[in-house]
Design an enzyme around this catalytic site. Structure first.
Site, short mmCIF file in Angstrom:
data_model
loop_
_atom_site.label_atom_id
_atom_site.label_comp_id
_atom_site.label_asym_id
_atom_site.label_seq_id
_atom_site.Cartn_x
_atom_site.Cartn_y
_atom_site.Cartn_z
N CYS A 28 -42.62 -0.15 -26.03
CA CYS A 28 -41.50 0.21 -26.90
C CYS A 28 -41.43 -0.69 -28.14
O CYS A 28 -41.10 -1.86 -28.03
CB CYS A 28 -40.20 0.10 -26.10
SG CYS A 28 -38.70 0.22 -27.07
N CYS A 31 -38.01 -2.28 -28.81
CA CYS A 31 -37.73 -3.37 -27.85
C CYS A 31 -38.39 -4.66 -28.33
O CYS A 31 -37.80 -5.74 -28.22
CB CYS A 31 -38.24 -3.00 -26.47
SG CYS A 31 -37.54 -1.47 -25.80
#
Length: 104
Positions: A28, A31
């Protein structure tokens, strides 16, 4: 930050006081953007326990708790969900702090 190791550990963690489940995944990019500020956030909110949950390892828990976007944060207090910051959108340090200020 603690790391979730099992589904049972999830249920054990959320029974405690002021637990923030941080849901993320290695792949991600949004993230990865917030990772550098997480230690500072943890330090500033030291009365909270932060637990990292890898979305890919706990996909069933994510479905149970309607976590379909990452990075996401869910606050628990003695087993009850008190608030959530769940979406697929990139989050800023300031947005995370606003969430943390109001979740307990």
């Amino acid at each position: 930050m603690e790391t979730l190791t099992s589904e049972q550990a999830f249920y054990d963690w959320i029974e405690k006081e002021r637990v923030i489940i941080y849901v993320s995944a290695d792949w991600c990019p949004d993230c990865r953007v917030i990772e550098p500020v997480l230690p500072e956030i943890e330090n500033n909110y030291s009365t909270y326990t932060f637990v990292y949950m890898n979305r890919d390892e706990f996909i069933d828990l994510c479905a149970t708790y309607d976590i379909f976007g990452i990075p996401s944060f869910i606050a628990f207090h003695h087993g009850e969900e008190t608030d959530r910051f769940v979406s697929k959108d990139r989050k800023t340090k300031e947005e995370i702090e606003v969430f943390l200020d109001k979740c307990f």
